[in-house]
Design a protein around this motif. Structure first.
Motif: not given
Length: 334
Positions: A56-73
């Motif tokens: 399985v190709v399963n690379p590490p997940r990058p994270q995008l932070d939204i200050p004071g609200a949440g994050y996206s992966l």
């Protein structure tokens, strides 16, 4: 002068356009209708084995932070026989006050030969059920054969999915649910006629054969000395910098993880495993395939999940194949 590329039809690359592409769209209702929970456990087991075998190709997940609200992966994965799979999951804790799930996800599937998109599906239900599915798979593989009593700690989405899945892997005499708020535990228990809400968490854990942690706690929700020999403990909560599982419990147990990346710093790895040698843990897939699992009725086993893209891939594939067979969803043109 460079040589101009031509297609088999004799057109140059500059003349070729994608054109109209039909894409299947699956709503949350479609996805829920297309995932059989027993089949999900089986495809997760196959996926974990393939992962540990390097298929399985399963690379590490990058994270995008939204200050004071949440994050996206962003969570991509692929293996032979599957579509390219990319999940975007957005984690916004404030959503609960808006009567929205804290985790919202969308999964896209792409043809592995051309890269063309073939399906877009809601991933919110899959995110919940594949995470709890991996934990319950660990129960199926690692709990004692005579395990009779299980306690689920938590009263949210993950706890709810555990209660759906646990009866599929053992004929438990009693399934309990406990939470920081007894009213929340009682409300969840009412959705599952055979489940009992309990107020005394310590007493429940001390008398359990299996304990499933499914909270969003920033500190341990149980104590290590509550867990009696022979118990299996799973944990799916992710809440850095602390976490729901006691470090002392991990240290005296046989630990199982999804991948060795669980020992990496957050957000890739688990905060509870910070400082542990990666050799301390065994990959769940390796155990399912060939490595030792439970070797004694007195052994404490633990499983720490982070949620990985392989799980989304096999769950989405299950939903997609079912949807095509049952003609679920809608076609759009992109």
């Amino acid at each position: 002068m460079t040589k101009e590329a031509f297609s088999p039809a004799g057109r140059s690359a500059a003349e070729i356009s994608k054109g109209a592409t039909e894409i299947l769209v699956l709503s949350e209702v479609d996805v829920m209708a297309c995932i059989d929970l027993s089949q999900l456990l089986d495809v997760l087991e196959d996926g974990f084995k393939a992962l540990s075998q390097g298929k399985v190709v399963n690379p590490p997940r990058p994270q995008l932070d939204i200050p004071g609200a949440g994050y996206s992966l962003a969570m991509p994965a692929w293996m032979e026989g599957m579509n390219l799979t990319v999940k975007i999951v957005n984690v916004f804790e404030g959503n609960l006050a808006k009567t929205l799930p804290s985790h919202l996800a969308t999964i896209s599937l792409f043809d592995p030969l051309s890269g063309l998109p073939v399906c877009i599906m809601d991933g919110t239900f899959i995110t919940a059920v594949r995470t709890s599915g991996s934990a319950v798979l660990s129960v199926r593989a690692l709990a004692r054969r005579d395990a009779r009593i299980v306690t689920v700690v938590g009263a949210g989405v993950q706890a709810n999915q555990h209660l759906h899945l646990l009866p599929l892997v053992r004929d438990f005499a009693e399934i309990r649910v406990a939470s920081k708020s007894f009213d929340d535990a009682a409300a969840l228990a009412r959705l599952h006629p055979s489940v009992v809400a309990v107020a005394d968490l310590e007493a429940a854990v001390r008398s359990s054969d299996v304990v499933c942690l499914a909270t969003h706690s920033y500190e341990p929700v149980i104590e290590a000395d509550w867990v009696r020999p022979g118990t299996h403990v799973s944990s799916v909560g992710v809440a850095p910098p602390g976490g729901e599982m006691p470090i002392e419990l991990i240290g005296k147990s046989s630990l199982f993880v999804e991948t060795r990346e669980a020992f990496e710093p957050t957000p890739v790895g688990s905060c509870e495993l910070a400082g542990f040698d990666p050799d301390f843990g065994t990959e769940l897939g390796a155990m399912l395939d060939r490595a030792p699992g439970r070797v004694s009725d007195q052994q404490i086993t633990t499983y720490k999940a982070m949620g990985i893209a392989m799980e989304d891939m096999v769950a989405a594939d299950l939903a997609y194949r079912c949807a095509k067979r049952l003609r679920k969803g809608k076609l759009i043109v992109l």
